[in-house]
Design a protein around this motif. Structure first.
Motif, PDB file in Angstrom:
ATOM      1  N   MET A  95       0.787  -1.199  -0.079  1.00 31.96           N
ATOM      2  CA  MET A  95      -0.091   0.036   0.117  1.00 31.96           C
ATOM      3  C   MET A  95       0.760   1.294  -0.212  1.00 31.96           C
ATOM      4  O   MET A  95       0.676   2.350  -0.544  1.00 31.96           O
ATOM      5  N   MET A  96       1.896   0.973   0.726  1.00 29.55           N
ATOM      6  CA  MET A  96       2.867   2.437   0.917  1.00 29.55           C
ATOM      7  C   MET A  96       3.789   2.731  -0.303  1.00 29.55           C
ATOM      8  O   MET A  96       3.955   3.722  -0.858  1.00 29.55           O
ATOM      9  N   LEU A  97       4.321   1.574  -0.923  1.00 30.40           N
ATOM     10  CA  LEU A  97       5.221   1.536  -2.132  1.00 30.40           C
ATOM     11  C   LEU A  97       4.496   1.636  -3.441  1.00 30.40           C
ATOM     12  O   LEU A  97       5.211   2.197  -4.483  1.00 30.40           O
ATOM     13  N   ALA A  98       3.587   0.909  -3.335  1.00 30.43           N
ATOM     14  CA  ALA A  98       2.769   0.806  -4.753  1.00 30.43           C
ATOM     15  C   ALA A  98       1.243   0.942  -4.827  1.00 30.43           C
ATOM     16  O   ALA A  98       0.458   0.023  -5.133  1.00 30.43           O
ATOM     17  N   PRO A  99       0.786   2.078  -4.224  1.00 30.41           N
ATOM     18  CA  PRO A  99      -0.607   2.226  -4.132  1.00 30.41           C
ATOM     19  C   PRO A  99      -1.677   2.102  -5.370  1.00 30.41           C
ATOM     20  O   PRO A  99      -2.594   1.574  -5.365  1.00 30.41           O
ATOM     21  N   ALA A 100      -1.114   2.695  -6.617  1.00 28.78           N
ATOM     22  CA  ALA A 100      -1.675   2.587  -7.904  1.00 28.78           C
ATOM     23  C   ALA A 100      -1.870   1.087  -8.196  1.00 28.78           C
ATOM     24  O   ALA A 100      -2.812   0.519  -8.761  1.00 28.78           O
ATOM     25  N   ALA A 101      -0.880   0.275  -7.718  1.00 35.79           N
ATOM     26  CA  ALA A 101      -0.831  -1.408  -8.343  1.00 35.79           C
ATOM     27  C   ALA A 101      -1.969  -1.816  -7.033  1.00 35.79           C
ATOM     28  O   ALA A 101      -2.625  -2.992  -7.743  1.00 35.79           O
ATOM     29  N   HIS A 147      -2.486   9.174  -1.365  1.00 35.77           N
ATOM     30  CA  HIS A 147      -2.290   9.616   0.236  1.00 35.77           C
ATOM     31  C   HIS A 147      -3.075   8.513   1.029  1.00 35.77           C
ATOM     32  O   HIS A 147      -2.377   8.104   2.029  1.00 35.77           O
ATOM     33  N   PHE A 148      -4.363   8.471   0.786  1.00 34.94           N
ATOM     34  CA  PHE A 148      -5.088   7.631   1.656  1.00 34.94           C
ATOM     35  C   PHE A 148      -4.699   6.383   1.834  1.00 34.94           C
ATOM     36  O   PHE A 148      -4.574   5.880   2.999  1.00 34.94           O
ATOM     37  N   ILE A 149      -4.166   5.906   0.780  1.00 31.31           N
ATOM     38  CA  ILE A 149      -3.959   4.280   0.556  1.00 31.31           C
ATOM     39  C   ILE A 149      -2.622   4.420   1.353  1.00 31.31           C
ATOM     40  O   ILE A 149      -2.406   3.317   2.257  1.00 31.31           O
ATOM     41  N   ARG A 150      -1.898   5.252   1.395  1.00 32.77           N
ATOM     42  CA  ARG A 150      -0.697   4.953   1.995  1.00 32.77           C
ATOM     43  C   ARG A 150      -0.741   5.361   3.618  1.00 32.77           C
ATOM     44  O   ARG A 150      -0.031   4.656   4.393  1.00 32.77           O
ATOM     45  N   ASP A 151      -1.854   6.388   3.856  1.00 32.60           N
ATOM     46  CA  ASP A 151      -2.026   6.125   5.465  1.00 32.60           C
ATOM     47  C   ASP A 151      -2.671   4.903   5.778  1.00 32.60           C
ATOM     48  O   ASP A 151      -2.059   4.622   6.969  1.00 32.60           O
ATOM     49  N   ILE A 152      -3.315   4.169   5.329  1.00 34.17           N
ATOM     50  CA  ILE A 152      -3.991   3.127   5.610  1.00 34.17           C
ATOM     51  C   ILE A 152      -2.729   2.095   5.680  1.00 34.17           C
ATOM     52  O   ILE A 152      -2.774   1.257   6.640  1.00 34.17           O
ATOM     53  N   GLY A 153      -1.990   2.155   4.646  1.00 39.94           N
ATOM     54  CA  GLY A 153      -0.743   1.314   4.676  1.00 39.94           C
ATOM     55  C   GLY A 153       0.122   1.391   5.892  1.00 39.94           C
ATOM     56  O   GLY A 153       0.625   0.438   6.514  1.00 39.94           O
ATOM     57  N   ALA A 154       0.320   2.569   6.280  1.00 38.22           N
ATOM     58  CA  ALA A 154       1.076   3.067   7.489  1.00 38.22           C
ATOM     59  C   ALA A 154       0.489   2.256   8.747  1.00 38.22           C
ATOM     60  O   ALA A 154       0.996   2.031   9.510  1.00 38.22           O
ATOM     61  N   PRO A 168      -6.277  -1.330  -7.849  1.00 37.24           N
ATOM     62  CA  PRO A 168      -7.226  -2.255  -8.634  1.00 37.24           C
ATOM     63  C   PRO A 168      -7.172  -3.941  -8.219  1.00 37.24           C
ATOM     64  O   PRO A 168      -7.902  -4.468  -8.523  1.00 37.24           O
ATOM     65  N   ALA A 169      -6.126  -4.092  -7.596  1.00 36.05           N
ATOM     66  CA  ALA A 169      -5.707  -5.680  -7.262  1.00 36.05           C
ATOM     67  C   ALA A 169      -6.492  -6.133  -6.217  1.00 36.05           C
ATOM     68  O   ALA A 169      -6.905  -7.311  -6.196  1.00 36.05           O
ATOM     69  N   VAL A 170      -7.034  -5.493  -5.240  1.00 38.67           N
ATOM     70  CA  VAL A 170      -7.667  -5.892  -4.027  1.00 38.67           C
ATOM     71  C   VAL A 170      -9.354  -5.793  -4.230  1.00 38.67           C
ATOM     72  O   VAL A 170      -9.760  -4.912  -4.473  1.00 38.67           O
ATOM     73  N   PRO A 171      -9.982  -6.903  -4.242  1.00 41.20           N
ATOM     74  CA  PRO A 171     -11.150  -6.990  -4.549  1.00 41.20           C
ATOM     75  C   PRO A 171     -12.231  -6.199  -3.778  1.00 41.20           C
ATOM     76  O   PRO A 171     -12.006  -6.043  -2.519  1.00 41.20           O
ATOM     77  N   GLY A 172     -13.009  -5.223  -4.518  1.00 43.91           N
ATOM     78  CA  GLY A 172     -13.880  -4.270  -3.890  1.00 43.91           C
ATOM     79  C   GLY A 172     -13.232  -2.993  -3.557  1.00 43.91           C
ATOM     80  O   GLY A 172     -14.141  -1.898  -3.222  1.00 43.91           O
TER      81      GLY A 172
END
Length: 135
Positions: free
Chosen positions: A25-31, A48-55, A34-38
């Motif tokens: 999530m932190m290193l490749a949020p764009a990948a 930014h939001f995806i990286r926050d949740i990754g952290a 779409p890879a996680v269902p839903g």
């Protein structure tokens, strides 16, 4: 002997999964998006939001990993469980909220393994650890 082997590795499953997910999530949020269902159904891409949740996932992995090294560190799991439980509550409430999809059964089933199960496991670790301290 086999039971001891099980006990030595099972406690690493959740921190490893959360850590790997958080790192992606932190290193490749764009990948990841779409890879996680839903995930696409939850709204537009926001790196930014995806990286926050990754952290947050990495922090949870750290707390669970600390506990895996030292089973007395229930406080570390408690902090992880707080985030995981709050995240699960959001996923529990959102499908029923007006304008948020209207597919509650499908959404809850889809989110079980990745959202609800980690929260349940972390909460059970905390509950069991607190019960041990009472004894």
């Amino acid at each position: 002997m086999q039971r001891q082997n099980w006990r030595s590795w099972w406690k690493w499953i959740l921190p490893v999964v959360l850590g790997l997910n958080g790192a992606v999530m932190m290193l490749a949020p764009a990948a990841w998006y779409p890879a996680v269902p839903g995930v696409i159904q939850t709204g537009p891409f926001n790196g930014h939001f995806i990286r926050d949740i990754g952290a947050a996932n990495l922090a949870c992995a750290g707390g669970l990993g600390w506990w895996a090294l030292d089973r007395k560190q229930v406080g570390a799991v408690f902090v992880a469980a707080v985030f995981l439980d709050l995240h699960a509550m959001i996923h529990l409430i959102t499908p029923f909220a007006p304008g948020c999809g209207g597919r509650p059964v499908q959404d809850l089933a889809r989110d079980f393994a990745g959202v609800f199960l980690p929260a349940i496991i972390a909460s059970l670790i905390v509950w069991r650890g607190l019960k041990r301290k009472e004894a």
